[in-house]
Design a protein around this motif. Structure first.
Motif, PDB file in Angstrom:
ATOM      1  N   MET A   1       0.822  -1.203   0.000  1.00 41.89           N
ATOM      2  CA  MET A   1       0.000   0.000   0.000  1.00 41.89           C
ATOM      3  C   MET A   1       0.862   1.262   0.000  1.00 41.89           C
ATOM      4  N   GLY A   2       2.028   1.186   0.653  1.00 47.01           N
ATOM      5  CA  GLY A   2       2.966   2.306   0.601  1.00 47.01           C
ATOM      6  C   GLY A   2       3.491   2.518  -0.806  1.00 47.01           C
ATOM      7  N   LEU A   3       3.813   1.429  -1.490  1.00 46.50           N
ATOM      8  CA  LEU A   3       4.271   1.510  -2.876  1.00 46.50           C
ATOM      9  C   LEU A   3       3.174   2.051  -3.775  1.00 46.50           C
ATOM     10  N   LEU A   4       1.949   1.630  -3.520  1.00 47.75           N
ATOM     11  CA  LEU A   4       0.807   2.100  -4.302  1.00 47.75           C
ATOM     12  C   LEU A   4       0.614   3.606  -4.144  1.00 47.75           C
ATOM     13  N   GLY A   5       0.824   4.094  -2.910  1.00 49.35           N
ATOM     14  CA  GLY A   5       0.664   5.519  -2.675  1.00 49.35           C
ATOM     15  C   GLY A   5       1.815   6.360  -3.193  1.00 49.35           C
ATOM     16  N   ALA A   6       2.975   5.747  -3.372  1.00 46.99           N
ATOM     17  CA  ALA A   6       4.157   6.498  -3.783  1.00 46.99           C
ATOM     18  C   ALA A   6       4.270   6.658  -5.294  1.00 46.99           C
ATOM     19  N   PHE A   7       3.713   5.731  -6.046  1.00 46.06           N
ATOM     20  CA  PHE A   7       3.885   5.749  -7.499  1.00 46.06           C
ATOM     21  C   PHE A   7       2.533   5.695  -8.196  1.00 46.06           C
ATOM     22  N   LYS A   8       2.291   6.685  -9.024  1.00 45.35           N
ATOM     23  CA  LYS A   8       1.042   6.747  -9.771  1.00 45.35           C
ATOM     24  C   LYS A   8       1.053   5.684 -10.880  1.00 45.35           C
ATOM     25  N   GLY A   9      -0.115   5.208 -11.213  1.00 43.98           N
ATOM     26  CA  GLY A   9      -0.221   4.241 -12.294  1.00 43.98           C
ATOM     27  C   GLY A   9      -0.209   2.808 -11.834  1.00 43.98           C
ATOM     28  N   LEU A  10       0.183   2.570 -10.588  1.00 45.86           N
ATOM     29  CA  LEU A  10       0.169   1.204 -10.067  1.00 45.86           C
ATOM     30  C   LEU A  10      -1.234   0.822  -9.613  1.00 45.86           C
TER      31      LEU A  10
END
Length: 366
Positions: free
Chosen positions: A216-225
């Motif tokens: 969820m942290g990765l999802l919030g950090a990078f758009k398009g995921l």
């Protein structure tokens, strides 16, 4: 930045926990197949197999999503409470409290300052960056519930771990820090296969929660995921990272190194966040600006806060130099407190008062 922080901290913890689960699995393999257990000659491949099994199992459960994780956590929580009570009872039934309290290590391997740094590295990383309260029904439940849960849970299990390690030292007659992990403690105290199975189950359940949070942290950090893409990346990455402890001379050395690295990054980071909230913004928040993807009071220059980045680098440099170069100085004053002082002072001096007004309708105080 918070999403990146959540991703970095939480993706690393399963490498620690999976090794502990693999130690327990090596004892299960030893009882079932006669394979060498952890610490015995020839135990490398059983450990590799145990890590692989753990990483694959927790990766599959993580990918299934939060519903599977929720039920797993409920069962694991109960089992951990039972195991913790069991270990405490076994130790206290063999040695009285006075023996345990009077126990001392003849020649400490580290200074008090070193353990303060480890405590900061532990407490100022996952406990603060992980958003475990996002589904709370009220603000009180989110804040008070999280505070009580973290402190009571961590406090009790730290005491259980310390008591168990002291019990092992009293039973064996000598202190070996490498035997202080939960699996080795259970083995030395002779608690049997059931305790290992509980520890394996509880470790996997903890890891899937942590890995899901990292995704969820990765999802919030990078758009398009998408959530599935983010979790897929996490599942593969954790599979690789779980084998990193095998490259160290001891698990304890890896754990200390891991806490030192994340502590060097996140001690200055959380100092900057606290200084920004209390000193720069006067304890005023705007929900609209806080969750805005572009623009607003927290966006900075094209999404970057130059003062924050400089202060973070300065704090990390101080921590790293003290922890790895000027070790004698760190043994006296810690690496954490100077890093807090430098990063906090830098940000307080460099940060400007917010040039963008907070969105008034959604503004709230502390």
């Amino acid at each position: 930045m918070t999403g990146v922080a959540q991703f970095l901290v939480l993706i690393g913890w399963p490498s620690v926990n999976s090794f502990i689960a693999a130690i327990s699995l090596s004892h299960v393999f030893g009882a079932a197949f006669g394979w060498p257990v952890f610490g015995q000659p020839g135990s490398t491949w059983p450990m590799v197999f145990g890590i692989l099994l753990t990483a694959v199992a927790q990766g599959v459960i993580t990918f299934l999503g939060h519903e599977a994780i929720r039920y797993l956590e409920r069962i694991a929580g109960i089992l951990l409470l039972v195991l913790g009570a069991w270990v405490t009872h076994v130790v206290l039934s063999q040695w009285d409290v006075k023996q345990i309290m009077d126990f001392k290590v003849a020649t400490p391997t580290h200074s008090v300052a070193f353990f303060i740094d480890l405590a900061f590295g532990f407490s100022w990383t996952w406990a603060q960056v992980a958003d475990f309260s996002r589904f709370s029904k009220t603000g009180t439940a989110a804040s008070v519930g999280s505070w009580l849960g973290l402190n009571i849970g961590q406090g009790w299990f730290m005491v259980v771990g310390a008591v168990g390690a002291i019990g092992v030292a009293l039973q064996s007659g000598f202190v070996d820090p490498n035997n202080s992990d939960p699996s080795s403690t259970l083995a030395t105290l002779g608690l049997g296969m059931v305790s290992f199975l509980v520890l394996i189950f509880a470790t996997v359940s903890t890891n899937v929660t942590v890995l899901y949070g990292s995704g969820m942290g990765l999802l919030g950090a990078f758009k398009g995921l998408t959530p599935k893409k983010a979790l897929s990346i996490i599942v593969v990455l954790q599979l690789v990272l779980c084998f990193v402890p095998m490259g160290f001379d001891s698990f304890l050395h890896y754990f200390e190194t891991f806490l030192g690295v994340i502590g060097g990054i996140f001690i200055p980071l959380w100092t900057i966040i606290l200084v920004d909230y209390f000193c720069v913004r006067g304890k005023r928040l705007s929900d609209r600006d806080l969750f805005s993807e572009a623009g607003g009071a927290y966006y900075g220059a094209n999404g970057w806060n130059a003062a924050g980045i400089f202060s973070l680098v300065a704090g990390f440099a101080v921590y790293f130099l003290l922890a790895h170069v000027f070790k004698d100085v760190a043994a006296q004053i810690t690496a954490s407190f100077p890093a807090i002082l430098v990063s906090g002072l830098c940000y307080w001096l460099l940060a400007k008062k917010p040039a963008v007004a907070l969105s008034g309708s959604l503004e709230r105080g502390a």
